[in-house]
Design a protein around this motif. Sequence first.
Motif, PDB file in Angstrom:
ATOM      1  N   LEU A 336      16.303  -4.671 -33.143  1.00  0.00           N
ATOM      2  CA  LEU A 336      15.999  -3.353 -33.702  1.00  0.00           C
ATOM      3  C   LEU A 336      17.260  -2.487 -33.705  1.00  0.00           C
ATOM      4  CD1 LEU A 336      13.722  -1.311 -34.644  1.00  0.00           C
ATOM      5  CD2 LEU A 336      13.756  -0.499 -32.280  1.00  0.00           C
ATOM      6  N   GLU A 339      19.979  -2.810 -36.373  1.00  0.00           N
ATOM      7  CA  GLU A 339      19.765  -2.336 -37.739  1.00  0.00           C
ATOM      8  C   GLU A 339      20.262  -0.910 -37.944  1.00  0.00           C
ATOM      9  OE1 GLU A 339      15.900  -2.813 -39.348  1.00  0.00           O
ATOM     10  OE2 GLU A 339      15.701  -4.878 -38.637  1.00  0.00           O
ATOM     11  N   TYR A 340      20.654  -0.275 -36.884  1.00  0.00           N
ATOM     12  CA  TYR A 340      21.031   1.141 -36.990  1.00  0.00           C
ATOM     13  C   TYR A 340      22.469   1.370 -36.536  1.00  0.00           C
ATOM     14  CZ  TYR A 340      16.062   1.911 -37.584  1.00  0.00           C
ATOM     15  OH  TYR A 340      14.787   1.868 -38.053  1.00  0.00           O
ATOM     16  N   ARG A 376       9.377   0.198 -33.963  1.00  0.00           N
ATOM     17  CA  ARG A 376       9.303  -0.988 -34.801  1.00  0.00           C
ATOM     18  C   ARG A 376       8.312  -0.761 -35.945  1.00  0.00           C
ATOM     19  NH1 ARG A 376      12.541  -5.065 -35.804  1.00  0.00           N
ATOM     20  NH2 ARG A 376      11.361  -6.231 -37.362  1.00  0.00           N
ATOM     21  N   ARG A 378       7.372   2.085 -37.160  1.00  0.00           N
ATOM     22  CA  ARG A 378       7.934   3.078 -38.082  1.00  0.00           C
ATOM     23  C   ARG A 378       8.973   2.445 -38.999  1.00  0.00           C
ATOM     24  NH1 ARG A 378       9.820   8.093 -34.807  1.00  0.00           N
ATOM     25  NH2 ARG A 378       8.137   7.705 -33.343  1.00  0.00           N
ATOM     26  N   ARG A 379       9.773   1.599 -38.379  1.00  0.00           N
ATOM     27  CA  ARG A 379      10.815   0.925 -39.162  1.00  0.00           C
ATOM     28  C   ARG A 379      10.171   0.034 -40.231  1.00  0.00           C
ATOM     29  NH1 ARG A 379      11.506  -4.128 -40.744  1.00  0.00           N
ATOM     30  NH2 ARG A 379      13.665  -4.737 -41.111  1.00  0.00           N
ATOM     31  N   ASN A 380       9.095  -0.658 -39.848  1.00  0.00           N
ATOM     32  CA  ASN A 380       8.428  -1.528 -40.819  1.00  0.00           C
ATOM     33  C   ASN A 380       7.809  -0.720 -41.952  1.00  0.00           C
ATOM     34  OD1 ASN A 380       9.163  -3.684 -39.326  1.00  0.00           O
ATOM     35  ND2 ASN A 380       7.130  -4.095 -38.454  1.00  0.00           N
ATOM     36  N   PHE A 383      10.494   0.392 -44.188  1.00  0.00           N
ATOM     37  CA  PHE A 383      11.005  -0.771 -44.916  1.00  0.00           C
ATOM     38  C   PHE A 383      10.093  -1.086 -46.109  1.00  0.00           C
ATOM     39  CE2 PHE A 383      11.506  -5.371 -45.488  1.00  0.00           C
ATOM     40  CZ  PHE A 383      12.893  -5.454 -45.587  1.00  0.00           C
ATOM     41  N   LEU A 395      17.503   2.782 -47.182  1.00  0.00           N
ATOM     42  CA  LEU A 395      16.948   2.724 -45.829  1.00  0.00           C
ATOM     43  C   LEU A 395      17.960   3.332 -44.855  1.00  0.00           C
ATOM     44  CD1 LEU A 395      14.469   1.683 -44.350  1.00  0.00           C
ATOM     45  CD2 LEU A 395      15.704  -0.426 -43.917  1.00  0.00           C
ATOM     46  N   ARG A 397      20.250   4.288 -41.944  1.00  0.00           N
ATOM     47  CA  ARG A 397      20.869   3.567 -40.839  1.00  0.00           C
ATOM     48  C   ARG A 397      20.996   4.468 -39.607  1.00  0.00           C
ATOM     49  NH1 ARG A 397      21.413  -1.331 -41.023  1.00  0.00           N
ATOM     50  NH2 ARG A 397      21.082  -2.186 -43.080  1.00  0.00           N
ATOM     51  N   SER A 399      18.919   6.967 -36.854  1.00  0.00           N
ATOM     52  CA  SER A 399      17.641   7.418 -36.343  1.00  0.00           C
ATOM     53  C   SER A 399      17.888   7.967 -34.950  1.00  0.00           C
ATOM     54  CB  SER A 399      16.654   6.251 -36.272  1.00  0.00           C
ATOM     55  OG  SER A 399      15.636   6.565 -35.346  1.00  0.00           O
ATOM     56  N   VAL A 402      15.967   6.052 -32.350  1.00  0.00           N
ATOM     57  CA  VAL A 402      16.550   4.776 -31.931  1.00  0.00           C
ATOM     58  C   VAL A 402      17.757   5.038 -31.023  1.00  0.00           C
ATOM     59  CG1 VAL A 402      17.575   2.586 -32.682  1.00  0.00           C
ATOM     60  CG2 VAL A 402      15.662   3.575 -33.960  1.00  0.00           C
TER      61      VAL A 402
END
Length: 495
Positions: A336, A339-340, A376, A378-380, A383, A395, A397, A399, A402
Motif C-alpha cells: 500500500l 503506491e504513494y 485499502r 478507499r484506495r480500491n 482506483f 490517481l 500519489r 494521501s 497514508v
Amino acid sequence: MPTIRLHNSKTRRKEVFEPLKRNDVRIYVCGPTVYDRAHLGNARPVVVFDTLYRLLRHVYGADHVTYVRNFTDVDDKINATALARRQAGASGTLEELIAQRTEETIGWYHADMDALGALRPTHEPRATAYIGPMVAMIQSLIDKGHAYAREGHVLFRVRSYAAYGALSGRSVDDMIAGARVEVAPFKEDPMDFVLWKPSDAETPGWESPWGRGRPGWHIECSAMSYELLGPSFDIHGGGIDLQFPHHENEIAQSCCAHPQAGFATVWMHNEMLQVEGKKMSKSLGNFFTVRDLLDQGVPGEVIRFVFLGTHYGKPMDWTAEKAAGAAGVLRRWRDLAAEYDISPAEPYAEVVAALSNDLNTSKAITFLHKQYNELRQRRNAAFHFHMSEGKLGDLSRNSEEVDRFVSSAKLLGLLEEGLSDWWLDGADTPTDGLIAWVESMLLARAEAKVSRDYAKADEIRARLANMGIMVSDGKDGQSWVVDYSNPNLGNWSKN
Ligand code: AMP
Ligand code: ZN
C-alpha cells in the motif's frame, strides 16, 4: 504532550513517567556479553527498549533522550573462546585474540540488530574502556565500609545495605535459604558478591590497588551508567532474568557509592522469549540466533513485528506460523505504502496513546490493522472510480492518511526505508509457509466434508475465521481471503 505510563518493577505499579530533566531523558539498558552471536531471546530487550526509545524521542524530541547500552567485553566466556582459538593454533597474544573476538562479535551484533530496525543507542560503552571508573567506585565503596578486600578479591558487603532485595522483593535471609550462593573462604558472608577478582597469566587483567585483576560483572553497569548518565537517571531496563542478582547488585553498589542520589527511578524488565512453547535451549534443538533466521530468509522486520505482537511484560512465544502471518501483513502494508509518495506526518494519536500506556504495542498494531483496511478500501474505491472514468493517470500519489499510517508504523520501527526490500521479492518469505498451512487446513476440511463429518468441517472453518482467514464454499470448491482487521492475524498457532 501525551502522558506516558510505565510499569515500574521497583514499585510493582504502573506510574506516570516524569523525567528528572525534560530536556534530557536518560535510559540505561544492560547489553550483551560479546562472545557469540546474539540468540533470538537476546533480541527481545533490544526491540522492546528500541520501541521505548522511539516513543521517548517522539514525545520529548530526538535530541532530548540519551540511551546507553553497554557491551560486556570482559568475561570468562570470552576468555574461554580466546583460549580455545589459541589452542587451535591461532597466532597472537591472548589479549589480541580476546580483542579480535569481541570486535568481531560487536560487528555481528550491530549487523543483526540493525536488521531488526533497532536504532543505535546514543552511547555503547565497552566495559574495558571504563576500568578506571570501576576501580574508583570500588575504592569509594571500601572507604565507606560497604566493601572489603581479601586475597586479591574485593567483595561487596551485602549486610551493609539495608535495602538489599527491595527490587526483587526478597529478604537477604530468604535469599540465603533459597539460593545456591557461592561460599568462599574469603567471604565474610555467603551473600557477598565480587567487585574485583584476581587474574592469572591466562586471563586479562589490569593493575589495581588490590593487585592485577579484573572487575566483576555487576560493577560494570554501575560505573558506566554513572559516567554517562550521572548518579540519578530515569529508566533502567533489561531482561527479567537480570532482576536478581544483577540489578539488585547494581542498585546496592550505586546507591552505596552515591547515597545522595536515586540511581534509576523506573526499572523495566522484559519477560523471556520461548520457541514453539518451550524454553529455548541447545539440548531441545530449538536454539537459534538472529542471524540463523535472517539467513533462512525471515526478514528482520518480520521478527520485529512478531515481537511487538506480545506485550513486553508477558512471556512471548516465537512460532513459524506467527512469522508467516507477520510477513503477510507487512507485505500488504508495504504494498500500500509503495503506491504513494510518502511525506513526514504526525503518527495517529491512537498509536501514540497505546505506546504511552506501558508500551501496548499489540494495541498499536491492532489499530494499524484497522486503519490499513480502511485505507485499502478507499484506495480500491478510488482506483475503480478512475478506471471507470478512464483517467487512471489522475490517481493521486499523495494521501495524508497514508502518510500518517506510515509514520505510525515507523514509530514502531516498521516500514523504515533502511530495512531491506524483502517484500518486493515474492518467493522467498515465510508467507509461503502460511499459504501451505492454510491449504493443508482446507484439505483437511474437504476430506471432512467427503466423509460427511460436517461438525469437523465447520470447526476448521471457525478456527480459520478466528485467525482472520475467511473461507467460503463456491461451485469451484473452497476459497479464502485474509481479514486484515482481525487482531489475531499473525497469531496462527495460538488459535
Ligand atoms: P546476556 O548476553 O546473556 O547477558 O543477555 C543479554 C540480554 O538478553 C539481557 O537483557 C537478557 O535479559 C536478555 N535475554 C537473554 N535470554 C533471553 C530470552 N530467552 N528472552 C528474552 N530476553 C533474554
Ligand atoms: Zn547491567
